[in-house]
Design a protein around this motif. Structure first.
Motif, PDB file in Angstrom:
ATOM      1  N   ASN A 146      -2.146  -4.225 -15.362  1.00  0.00           N
ATOM      2  CA  ASN A 146      -1.649  -5.558 -15.030  1.00  0.00           C
ATOM      3  C   ASN A 146      -1.370  -5.687 -13.532  1.00  0.00           C
ATOM      4  OD1 ASN A 146       0.926  -7.562 -14.886  1.00  0.00           O
ATOM      5  ND2 ASN A 146      -0.536  -8.145 -16.455  1.00  0.00           N
ATOM      6  N   GLU A 194      -5.963 -22.057 -19.593  1.00  0.00           N
ATOM      7  CA  GLU A 194      -5.034 -21.168 -20.296  1.00  0.00           C
ATOM      8  C   GLU A 194      -5.500 -19.712 -20.232  1.00  0.00           C
ATOM      9  OE1 GLU A 194      -3.503 -24.497 -23.543  1.00  0.00           O
ATOM     10  OE2 GLU A 194      -5.208 -23.194 -24.004  1.00  0.00           O
ATOM     11  N   MET A 213      -4.596 -18.493 -16.866  1.00  0.00           N
ATOM     12  CA  MET A 213      -3.128 -18.350 -16.731  1.00  0.00           C
ATOM     13  C   MET A 213      -2.589 -17.084 -17.406  1.00  0.00           C
ATOM     14  SD  MET A 213      -1.895 -22.220 -17.576  1.00  0.00           S
ATOM     15  CE  MET A 213      -0.196 -21.823 -17.901  1.00  0.00           C
ATOM     16  N   LEU A 214      -3.316 -16.605 -18.417  1.00  0.00           N
ATOM     17  CA  LEU A 214      -2.789 -15.561 -19.294  1.00  0.00           C
ATOM     18  C   LEU A 214      -2.247 -14.319 -18.560  1.00  0.00           C
ATOM     19  CD1 LEU A 214      -2.331 -15.276 -22.298  1.00  0.00           C
ATOM     20  CD2 LEU A 214      -4.522 -14.131 -22.484  1.00  0.00           C
ATOM     21  N   PRO A 215      -3.040 -13.689 -17.663  1.00  0.00           N
ATOM     22  CA  PRO A 215      -2.478 -12.497 -16.995  1.00  0.00           C
ATOM     23  C   PRO A 215      -1.250 -12.826 -16.150  1.00  0.00           C
ATOM     24  CG  PRO A 215      -4.665 -13.034 -16.120  1.00  0.00           C
ATOM     25  CD  PRO A 215      -4.428 -13.943 -17.281  1.00  0.00           C
ATOM     26  N   GLU A 263       0.908 -15.147 -16.940  1.00  0.00           N
ATOM     27  CA  GLU A 263       2.009 -15.343 -17.890  1.00  0.00           C
ATOM     28  C   GLU A 263       2.554 -14.009 -18.374  1.00  0.00           C
ATOM     29  OE1 GLU A 263       1.412 -19.601 -20.024  1.00  0.00           O
ATOM     30  OE2 GLU A 263      -0.003 -18.056 -20.622  1.00  0.00           O
ATOM     31  N   ILE A 264       1.654 -13.034 -18.495  1.00  0.00           N
ATOM     32  CA  ILE A 264       2.108 -11.717 -18.950  1.00  0.00           C
ATOM     33  C   ILE A 264       3.106 -11.130 -17.951  1.00  0.00           C
ATOM     34  CG2 ILE A 264       1.377  -9.333 -19.398  1.00  0.00           C
ATOM     35  CD1 ILE A 264      -1.169 -10.515 -20.638  1.00  0.00           C
ATOM     36  N   ILE A 265       2.841 -11.361 -16.649  1.00  0.00           N
ATOM     37  CA  ILE A 265       3.801 -10.821 -15.670  1.00  0.00           C
ATOM     38  C   ILE A 265       4.911 -11.823 -15.365  1.00  0.00           C
ATOM     39  CG2 ILE A 265       2.305  -9.130 -14.557  1.00  0.00           C
ATOM     40  CD1 ILE A 265       1.723 -11.253 -12.380  1.00  0.00           C
ATOM     41  N   GLY A 266       4.869 -12.956 -16.016  1.00  0.00           N
ATOM     42  CA  GLY A 266       5.931 -13.954 -15.851  1.00  0.00           C
ATOM     43  C   GLY A 266       5.871 -14.652 -14.512  1.00  0.00           C
TER      44      GLY A 266
END
Lengths: 827, 229
Positions: B93, B113, B116-118, B120-123
């Motif tokens: 990540n 989306e 955006m996903l990676p 979102e994983i790290i916030g």
């Protein structure tokens, strides 16, 4: 990473994509059914219990031969209980030179607290339902009193010294009992008039019934208070003890309702497990991508479980709302069949639906979902790398645990829970064994059949685990539906057997020996088929193995009541019809001084075979040895006895005779003929009781009929969802075959054969499991004899196969028509 | 045999004596053996070889997607071979981006989306803006709301590129990124890949069959029967 927010977003996106539709649908159906059944059962049970209360005319009744002291009543008042009192006694009515022994019931204001009375003005008046007794100065009477005493409504009649106006004919009273005071025709009056009659003096034979209604907690407190204050001649009445025929019916219905709830949960659980498995498999790739993008295993689990819980909560909430609407619809539909007043819905019952939804979701969905944790990120490069499946022990164990927990929550019956859990484990193990044996046989057959059949058989055997799971799901669903249906059928037929049309509705007591032959002839002349005439000697059990019974028997035991009063003792050469010996051998020779005892009383008094019993009869005592223990059907409306002696044991004592017979309503006047010819006899009319019982059984039957239909519909919807959840692989295979040139008819035949095989074998296994489960259920829980039906073995495979085949073909119809490329691309 | 880069101090990936053996029904099968490899920061390496030569296995080991049977790998000085699966996930990540032959987009999510996903994983607090920005850079901002099934192969791969670069990784692994595309679209993707690589100063490890693509990289590693040729 804010997992919760991400889970919310993913859920929203997945929801939008339609990926979760099937799982949500299965869950909504499950929760809707569970909530509907829970709300419906809850309201029905509350209604039925309160209706059963009508048979006592109150929620709690204390009976006493004397008036209760004022402290009882002030405690009841403090607890805000509503109260009323009735007094029952016998009195001879004399009018127009005719005599008649009547059963007088004096009722105070507020009577009846539960249920209602039915009265008519005369023969042709319409029956009125009212909730109060006669006013002071008035009397309501059985129609028979008018003809026996040559009276008309509006005329007066003396009860003792008090003159009362005959204002109404009473046709129904909720708490009419089959005791000695209801043998004779009824006269109902107001308690206020009783002192003026001059009948009741200290020592008079009278029964007072104090009836109470109120909040459950207050009734409970009052019951506790009363228990401590009861003297040996006073009793608290209870529907299960005092009206056993209604208590038994209610018990069975409640058991049936619980069983229905469990069955719905089982069906839903199977569907949820299958849909989640499919959901999980379709997300292997997503999990691999997420792992690649840096999600840890714990994050993956949290991410998917959060979505599942969110989804479960939303779907369960929706299911609860739908269940609320659906149960209201069900009541609306049943309005004409159910009692007029239905208990209000308890929101907790709906909440129970919500909790049930969440629990079954987690119990059945968690194991397949946990597989996602094990997905290797390498799967992104090598698609064939599937995660190691969750151990089947964990999957089934978890499901079993949840089901057992729910069964226990539903039933609070540990024996029932353990039995069902044990049965489920054994059933699943047996079924899995059978399925694998079957697949082995199919594998051997597969090479010997033609192409069409081979494709279908290949589909079954190439992924044995999947096929086994499908057959297991179908079998369990069908078995559950079948069980629900057959228990319902047997319950109803058991009730019908219990109360055939010609169930004896009249008892005759106090017939003397010299009248016996004439009486028999009279009955025969009028084509009345009576039960045998049993001699009766009144006596009391005083010693068991030379020890005084009072010292042996605990105060709370059921047998306690039997040792404080004279019992009707009889003798018989043969075992009476409807009695079954549970231990010992029927009277042996030489026959004298042997006695057979009823099973429940024997258990309650802890009497064993060969125990020596001592009775007092008048001033004499006799001894007898217990040689048999009998099971008696008390609901049979035939003369039944706690003790049956061997012939010769009691012949030296004065005796009277008892019998029972069925008399059609139009022949009621025959009773007057009998009463005139045999003035000493007592005629007990139990047709009121029988009518009450038939009515309640009819209502219960109709209610559970609808519950069954609902359970079946829920089962069918879940069945369709289950088939739908196994479509992916079939779709892919069909697309491949079509790409390779297979035409639609080949595919159709292929699917047809596959579904027929699945349906046929699942149905066969379902009947097998059903028979095993039924036997155990009937034998251990419902206490009804189970007779397996051969018809089931024919009809169920026929219907089950058709059902599964049609549902399967309907679900797969798009596969055959859709372009193979689009399916392959989707895959 | 080993390939060493010139500037040892800037090594971002290092593999020593790497081998991978799998068990099959016919005994153990060696897929990779004796691989020594150092890759410098900002370098682009093409791994070539015939089918079955072990290219995909090598890239999966280097990216921490798989575990070697023996040997060691370090990424940014961190020993990959002793890390737990979750540590490797965090490392991916933080430092690694991927582009795959079959795009590997989540079908349920829109283009935006997916990108955006990676983040979102790290916030990431501005995941949407940043993802839109990267979609714009691959020329797909107008199709941000489309699902993968509504996009062509080339467009899907451009979304995959945006997703790979959106976390601005130090290393990008690309497994035959043009393998599923026609020549013209493939060229567009490669141009975009190298442009983004240049822009982000990313280390690129590329598996390809395409010689012309390999020549765009600063170095080529040939594999033959699991060994460097």
């Amino acid at each position: 990473m804010n997992l919760f927010l991400l889970a919310c977003r993913l859920l929203r996106r997945e929801g939008r994509s339609g990926e979760l539709t099937l799982l949500s649908f299965a869950l909504i159906v499950a929760v809707t059914s569970a909530t509907t059944i829970s709300l419906f059962s809850d309201r029905l049970e509350t209604t039925m219990v309160s209706q059963a209360g009508q048979f006592l005319a109150g929620d709690l009744v204390v009976t006493s031969p004397t008036t209760l002291t004022s402290d009882w009543l002030s405690v009841a008042k403090t607890l805000a209980l509503k109260q009323t009192m009735t007094a029952e006694f016998s009195s001879v009515l004399i009018e127009n030179d005719s005599f008649l022994l009547a059963s007088i019931k004096a009722v105070s204001n507020h009577y009846p607290l539960r249920g209602s009375l039915k009265i008519t003005g005369n023969h042709f008046d319409q029956e009125q339902t009212i909730t109060h007794g006669p006013q002071p100065g008035q009397a309501w009477i059985d129609k028979r009193i008018l003809s026996a005493l040559n009276l008309k409504l509006g005329e007066s009649l003396h009860v003792g010294n008090k003159k009362l106006i005959l204002s109404k004919i009473i046709t129904y009273e909720p708490d009419k009992r089959g005791n000695l005071y209801s043998l004779s025709p009824r006269l109902m009056m107001h308690t206020q008039d009783v002192p003026e009659t001059g009948i009741l003096k200290p020592g008079s034979h009278v029964h007072y019934y104090y009836q109470f209604t109120g909040q459950d907690s207050a009734l409970k407190s009052f019951k506790q208070f009363s228990k401590k204050r009861l003297n040996p001649s006073q009793r608290i009445m209870d529907i299960h003890v005092d009206r056993p025929e209604i208590g038994t019916a209610l018990d069975r219905v409640q058991k049936y309702l619980r069983l229905s709830s469990v069955i719905i949960i089982l069906i839903a659980g199977v569907a949820i497990a299958i849909t989640t498995r499919r959901y999980s498999e379709r997300h292997f790739n997503s999990a691999a991508i997420l792992r690649c993008l840096g999600c840890t295993q714990a994050q993956i689990v949290k991410l998917f479980i959060t979505q599942l819980v969110l989804l479960g909560f939303l779907a369960s909430l929706l299911g609860c709302l739908l269940g609320w609407v659906s149960h209201a619809g069900l009541f609306a539909l049943l309005k004409s069949l159910l009692p007029e007043t239905i208990a209000s819905a308890n929101p907790l019952a709906a909440f129970f639906g919500l909790i049930t939804g969440m629990v079954i979701l987690l119990g059945f969905a968690l194991p397949p979902l946990l597989q996602l944790k094990k997905v290797s990120p390498l799967r992104i490069l090598r698609r064939e790398l599937d995660p190691i499946p969750t151990q089947s022990g964990i999957v089934y164990g978890m499901a079993l645990l949840v089901i057992s927990g729910l069964i226990y929550t539903f039933t609070l019956d540990i024996k029932f829970t353990l039995l069902l859990t044990l049965l489920a484990s054994l059933g699943i193990t047996l079924l899995m064994g059978l399925i694998y044996a079957l697949l082995t046989v199919i594998k051997k057959l597969e090479s010997r059949v033609n192409l069409n059949v081979r494709f279908a058989l290949l589909s079954l055997v190439k992924n044995r685990k999947n096929t086994a799971a499908q057959i297991l799901a179908f079998s369990l669903t069908l078995m559950a539906m079948l069980l629900s249906f057959s228990v319902h059928q047997n319950l109803i037929s058991d009730w019908q057997t219990q109360l055939p049309k010609t169930t004896p509705n009249h008892f005759v007591l106090n017939l003397f020996e010299h009248q016996r032959d004439d009486f028999k002839t009279d009955l025969t002349t009028h084509n009345i088929n009576a039960q045998a005439l049993f001699p009766i000697v009144r006596g009391r059990l005083i010693k068991i193995n030379n020890q005084a019974v009072q010292k042996i028997v605990s105060k709370d035991s059921q047998g306690e009541r039997a040792i404080h009063r004279d019992l009707s003792l009889t003798w018989s050469k043969q075992l009476p019809e409807g009695n079954f010996i549970t231990s010992g051998k029927w009277h042996q020779s030489p026959p004298s001084h042997q006695v057979s005892i009823e099973q429940k009383l024997a258990t309650s008094l802890n009497i064993q075979l060969n125990d020596a019993l001592t009775f007092t009869i008048g001033h004499e005592t006799i001894n007898a040895t217990v040689t048999t223990v009998r099971q008696v059907n008390w609901d049979s409306m035939k003369p039944n006895f706690y003790f049956i002696f061997s012939p010769g044991s009691l012949t030296s004592f004065p005796k009277t005779f008892i019998t029972s017979f069925y008399l059609a309503p139009e022949n009621k006047n025959f009773l007057n003929t009998l009463a005139k010819k045999y003035p000493a006899i007592t005629i007990l009319e139990v047709d009121f009781i029988l009518n009450q019982l038939s009515l309640i059984l009819k209502q219960l039957t109709q209610a559970i009929n609808y519950l069954l239909i609902f359970a079946l519909i829920a089962g069918l919807i879940v069945l369709a969802a289950t088939i739908n959840a196994t479509l992916d692989e079939r779709r892919h295979q069909s697309a491949l075959l079509r790409t390779l040139g297979a035409n639609r008819s080949l595919l159709r035949n292929n699917h047809l054969l596959e579904f027929i095989s699945l349906g046929f074998f699942s149905s066969l296994f379902a009947v097998l499991l059903h028979d095993i489960a039924s036997f155990a259920l009937y034998h251990f829980i419902l206490k009804i004899a189970y007779l397996p039906s051969l018809m089931l073995w024919v009809l169920v495979p026929l219907i089950g196969t058709t059902l599964i085949t049609l549902t399967g073909l309907w679900s797969i119809r798009k596969v055959v028509n859709k372009s193979p490329l689009s399916i392959l691309r989707e895959h | 045999m080993s390939i060493q880069s010139d500037a040892l101090s800037e090594i971002i990936i290092s593999a020593k004596n790497l081998s991978k053996t799998v068990l099959t029904a016919n005994g153990s099968l060696s897929i990779l053996s004796g691989i020594h490899l150092n890759i410098n920061h900002g370098e682009s390496l093409a791994i070539m070889g015939m089918s079955g030569s072990g290219k995909t296995t090598l890239i999966s080991l280097l990216a921490g997607l798989d575990t070697p049977s023996s040997g060691t790998i370090t990424i940014n000085g961190q020993p990959l071979t002793t890390m737990t699966e979750d540590d490797k996930a965090r490392l991916r990540n933080q430092f690694i981006g991927f582009v795959f032959q079959n795009f590997q987009l989540l079908n349920n999510l829109t283009a935006l989306e997916n990108v955006m996903l990676p983040l979102e994983i790290i916030g990431h607090p501005h995941a949407k803006d940043k993802a839109l920005n990267f979609l714009d850079r691959v020329g797909l901002s107008h199709r941000y709301n489309h699902r993968p099934s509504q996009l062509s192969g080339g467009e899907q791969q451009r979304v995959a590129l945006a997703r790979a670069f959106v976390t601005q990784p130090s290393i990008l692994f690309a497994d035959e990124p043009t393998g599923n595309l026609d020549q013209k679209t493939g060229k567009t993707i490669i141009d975009l890949l190298f442009a983004l690589n240049e822009e982000n100063k990313t280390t690129l490890v590329l598996v390809t069959h395409d010689q012309s693509l390999a020549t765009l990289c600063s170095r080529t590693l040939m594999l033959e029967n699991g060994k460097t040729a």
